[in-house]
Design a protein around this motif. Structure first.
Motif, mmCIF file in Angstrom:
data_model
loop_
_atom_site.group_PDB
_atom_site.id
_atom_site.type_symbol
_atom_site.label_atom_id
_atom_site.label_comp_id
_atom_site.label_asym_id
_atom_site.label_seq_id
_atom_site.Cartn_x
_atom_site.Cartn_y
_atom_site.Cartn_z
ATOM 1 N N ALA A 206 0.828 -1.208 0.000
ATOM 2 C CA ALA A 206 0.000 0.000 0.000
ATOM 3 C C ALA A 206 0.862 1.258 0.000
ATOM 4 N N VAL A 207 1.959 1.226 0.782
ATOM 5 C CA VAL A 207 2.871 2.371 0.815
ATOM 6 C C VAL A 207 3.510 2.579 -0.558
ATOM 7 N N ALA A 208 3.952 1.483 -1.185
ATOM 8 C CA ALA A 208 4.579 1.585 -2.507
ATOM 9 C C ALA A 208 3.597 2.138 -3.544
ATOM 10 N N GLU A 209 2.342 1.666 -3.496
ATOM 11 C CA GLU A 209 1.333 2.158 -4.434
ATOM 12 C C GLU A 209 1.052 3.635 -4.207
ATOM 13 N N ARG A 210 1.036 4.025 -2.935
ATOM 14 C CA ARG A 210 0.806 5.443 -2.630
ATOM 15 C C ARG A 210 1.953 6.296 -3.164
ATOM 16 N N GLU A 211 3.193 5.809 -3.012
ATOM 17 C CA GLU A 211 4.338 6.555 -3.530
ATOM 18 C C GLU A 211 4.231 6.704 -5.048
ATOM 19 N N ILE A 214 1.480 9.265 -5.847
ATOM 20 C CA ILE A 214 1.958 10.626 -5.600
ATOM 21 C C ILE A 214 2.936 11.043 -6.681
ATOM 22 N N GLY A 215 3.845 10.123 -7.036
ATOM 23 C CA GLY A 215 4.811 10.426 -8.089
ATOM 24 C C GLY A 215 4.140 10.728 -9.411
ATOM 25 N N ALA A 216 3.091 9.942 -9.736
ATOM 26 C CA ALA A 216 2.379 10.162 -10.991
ATOM 27 C C ALA A 216 1.668 11.512 -10.983
ATOM 28 N N LEU A 217 1.049 11.850 -9.835
ATOM 29 C CA LEU A 217 0.355 13.133 -9.734
ATOM 30 C C LEU A 217 1.329 14.297 -9.849
ATOM 31 N N GLN A 218 2.503 14.166 -9.188
ATOM 32 C CA GLN A 218 3.489 15.232 -9.268
ATOM 33 C C GLN A 218 4.050 15.362 -10.681
ATOM 34 N N ALA A 219 4.231 14.224 -11.338
ATOM 35 C CA ALA A 219 4.719 14.270 -12.722
ATOM 36 C C ALA A 219 3.702 14.962 -13.622
ATOM 37 N N GLN A 220 2.417 14.634 -13.425
ATOM 38 C CA GLN A 220 1.375 15.295 -14.210
ATOM 39 C C GLN A 220 1.337 16.790 -13.929
ATOM 40 N N LYS A 221 1.498 17.140 -12.652
ATOM 41 C CA LYS A 221 1.499 18.554 -12.295
ATOM 42 C C LYS A 221 2.690 19.259 -12.938
ATOM 43 N N ALA A 222 3.861 18.606 -12.904
ATOM 44 C CA ALA A 222 5.051 19.198 -13.516
ATOM 45 C C ALA A 222 4.859 19.391 -15.017
ATOM 46 N N LEU A 223 4.265 18.382 -15.668
ATOM 47 C CA LEU A 223 4.039 18.491 -17.111
ATOM 48 C C LEU A 223 3.034 19.597 -17.427
ATOM 49 N N ILE A 402 1.919 7.530 -17.719
ATOM 50 C CA ILE A 402 2.540 7.682 -16.413
ATOM 51 C C ILE A 402 1.765 6.980 -15.304
ATOM 52 N N ARG A 403 0.454 6.795 -15.486
ATOM 53 C CA ARG A 403 -0.323 6.056 -14.493
ATOM 54 C C ARG A 403 -0.307 4.561 -14.754
ATOM 55 N N THR A 404 -0.364 4.186 -16.034
ATOM 56 C CA THR A 404 -0.506 2.759 -16.348
ATOM 57 C C THR A 404 0.820 2.030 -16.424
ATOM 58 N N ASN A 405 1.897 2.721 -16.827
ATOM 59 C CA ASN A 405 3.193 2.051 -16.999
ATOM 60 C C ASN A 405 4.305 3.062 -16.734
ATOM 61 N N PRO A 406 4.606 3.364 -15.439
ATOM 62 C CA PRO A 406 5.607 4.382 -15.120
ATOM 63 C C PRO A 406 6.981 4.096 -15.719
ATOM 64 N N GLN A 407 7.387 2.817 -15.778
ATOM 65 C CA GLN A 407 8.696 2.494 -16.343
ATOM 66 C C GLN A 407 8.757 2.853 -17.829
ATOM 67 N N LEU A 413 10.542 9.340 -21.794
ATOM 68 C CA LEU A 413 11.141 10.630 -21.469
ATOM 69 C C LEU A 413 12.636 10.647 -21.786
ATOM 70 N N ILE A 414 13.320 9.531 -21.508
ATOM 71 C CA ILE A 414 14.751 9.448 -21.828
ATOM 72 C C ILE A 414 14.961 9.565 -23.333
ATOM 73 N N GLU A 415 14.134 8.832 -24.113
ATOM 74 C CA GLU A 415 14.259 8.898 -25.564
ATOM 75 C C GLU A 415 13.899 10.287 -26.085
#
Length: 584
Positions: A206-211, A214-223, A402-407, A413-415
């Protein structure tokens, strides 16, 4: 089986799980729960969960001849044994870190158990190591599918505890006493400990999913912020662009104040403290000077580190991140808070992501300024077309992934960075080589394939001996982009683009072929005529065609063949003698 023992074990298991929950609130513990722990993280996991195992021993219940004692075990007589939750910490270590981590935690907790004595001391020490290794092997087998599920953890716990009972029967003596002990403790320990392991993993999951969320939301906000600031930062880092950008961040990010500096002065400050943190003032903050010098993110956790001369300044902490143009630090972005505490990791990651995106935008802006200095007007037109169009398509692809497949989103993004970097270099150089052009194409196609679920097949048949051949930059990629944009109304498993190179007398013949929709004959005959090309969206083709002819002569433009419903082939030649001229 003792019902009293079962209820007591469940109670102790609850204590262990409660401790686990409290630990997951600690950022240092969460940082250890990475998908691929490094050796240091594995050592720390073994140590932490070995201590969990020791806590599980001390919260156990002493089982003496003929009675179950409701007390914590201290020193044991030879007749005593412990019904305990030691396996929870040890097996979770293996499930999170693998065989070596499970072995390490098992040795720590097992050796401690042996030091307490009792007729099962050796058996319990061996079984503790066994359980850690078992969980580690489950990790090694199932980790490629993601984090171990609570159900898999439950099954692993049952198998581990059954193994512990078997080891007690095999090692502990006298056998009659061992058999009597197993009859009492087997079911309570199997049920309580396997459930505890499952709950422990559920909490961590649950902690990992929450992280991730949050990471996905912050990435969306940054974009989203980057999308709004793009038009401003493309003009460069100046007072106007900095003020507009700081206002957008302050509105969107929730920071108490936002500031942007160049290498010497404050360019903009919006929010708390704006009455005395004025544009044009020199940089006074020591932490900002360190970021400008070393190019690394820094956090100020108190007013002393911010170094504001105003005694009534409300700013108490700050995150300072460098802004780059290429490899050079040209300024900083600062997010301030009015509470005197270390900024949370979510805001730190948002600041880091914004700085990276802004640096890319500033690099794009610098490239555009350089392009305006070029005498070749067609290069400028091509750059203006490619960069914004492709950037926004790529950002939309990342947002959807970013939500369905973060990797996959990270890979895209690297490419995208590789593509933009090469695009910028291309605008500044008169010559490049075929290997670099192919890398540019591959970076572009990697983003395209992610956007269309890898349904596009790409074949590159270029002998190594031709990779060093010199040619004008942005020659090959526009042809591939044209095939992608206009050759396919939709992509299927049969969609294909092929890039080939072969020597043809004194020239290198380069071919870009697709099996897409093709071009109608009436459109094909005028495709390389400039007014028609511009009207049909073919500025890339006419640009490449005109530059090739301008550099190498009338016989070296594009040759296009196409059959409707079968595909299109575009060819061009590069004279091999040009290599000697470029080298000179």
């Amino acid at each position: 089986m003792s019902w009293f023992l079962l209820f007591s074990m469940v109670e102790r298991m609850g204590i262990i799980v409660a401790i686990a929950f409290l630990f997951t609130r600690w950022p240092g513990f969460r940082s250890l729960l990475e998908n691929r722990p490094d050796p240091r993280s594995k050592f720390m996991l073994a140590l932490v969960f070995g201590l969990f195992g020791i806590v599980g021993t001390y919260t156990g219940i002493t089982v003496s001849p003929g009675e179950v004692q409701h007390r914590f075990p201290g020193a044991l007589t030879y007749e005593d044994a412990i019904a305990n939750s030691r396996a929870i910490g040890v097996m979770v270590a293996g499930l999170l870190g693998g065989p070596l981590t499970g072995l390490g935690a098992g040795l720590i907790a097992g050796l401690h158990r042996m030091s307490l004595g009792g007729f099962t001391d050796l058996a319990c020490g061996i079984s503790t190591v066994y359980e850690g290794l078992l969980a580690g092997l489950v990790y090694a087998k199932a980790r490629r599918h993601g984090m171990i599920s609570p159900w898999a953890a439950l099954a692993t716990g049952v198998v581990g505890e059954l193994g512990q009972m078997a080891i007690i029967l095999l090692v502990a003596r006298p056998l009659a006493k061992a058999l009597y002990l197993v009859q009492i403790i087997a079911l309570p320990m199997i049920l309580a400990n396997s459930l505890g392991i499952a709950l422990f993993m559920a909490i961590i999951q649950a902690v990992a999913e929450r992280e991730k969320t949050i990471g996905a939301l912050q990435a969306q906000k940054a974009l989203a912020i980057a999308d709004k600031t793009l038009s401003h930062l493309r003009t460069g880092l100046n007072y106007d662009s900095a003020l507009a950008t700081a206002r957008i961040i302050h509105e969107q990010a929730g920071a108490a104040a936002v500031a942007i500096t160049d290498h010497q002065v404050i360019l903009a400050h919006v929010g708390a403290g704006a009455d005395h943190h004025l544009p044009g003032q020199p940089i006074l903050t020591e932490v900002t000077k360190q970021v400008l010098t070393y190019g690394q993110l820094q956090v100020a956790t108190g007013p002393a580190e911010i170094s504001c001369q105003n005694r009534h300044c409300p700013l108490q902490s700050a995150i300072v991140v460098p802004l780059y143009s290429g490899r050079k630090v040209i300024g900083t972005l600062k997010l301030y808070a009015v509470k005197k505490r270390r900024p949370d990791q979510v805001m730190v990651e948002l600041a880091r992501g914004l700085a990276q995106l802004f640096s890319t935008q500033l690099e794009l802006g610098e490239a555009e300024r350089q392009a305006r200095l070029l005498q070749d007007a067609e290069i400028k037109a091509l750059q203006a077309q490619i960069n914004p169009h492709f950037l926004f398509n790529a950002l939309n692809t990342v947002v959807s992934l970013i939500r369905t497949n973060p990797q996959e989103a990270r890979r895209v993004l690297i490419e995208l960075g590789n593509y933009i970097r090469q695009n910028l270099k291309s605008s500044l150089n008169k010559w490049t080589n075929l290997a670099t052009e192919l890398q540019h194409v591959q970076a572009y196609l990697a983003v395209v394939q992610a956007r269309f679920s890898h349904r596009l097949k790409v074949i590159i048949q270029v002998p190594d001996e031709f990779l060093g051949v010199a040619l004008p930059p942005l020659t090959l990629q526009p042809l591939v982009e044209n095939a992608v944009r206009h050759g396919f109304s939709k992509f299927t498993e049969q969609s294909m683009i092929c890039i080939e190179a072969a020597q043809q007398q004194a020239d290198l013949l380069i071919t870009v072929r697709d099996n897409g929709a093709g071009i109608p004959p009436e459109q094909l005959k005028d495709l390389l005529t400039e007014p028609v090309s511009r009207r049909e969206g073919g500025i890339g083709l006419i640009n490449v065609h005109s530059r090739l002819q301008g550099i190498f002569g009338p016989g070296y433009g594009l040759a296009i063949e196409s059959t409707p419903a079968e595909g299109t082939t575009v060819r061009f030649k590069i004279p091999l003698q040009v290599q000697q001229e470029v080298q000179r």
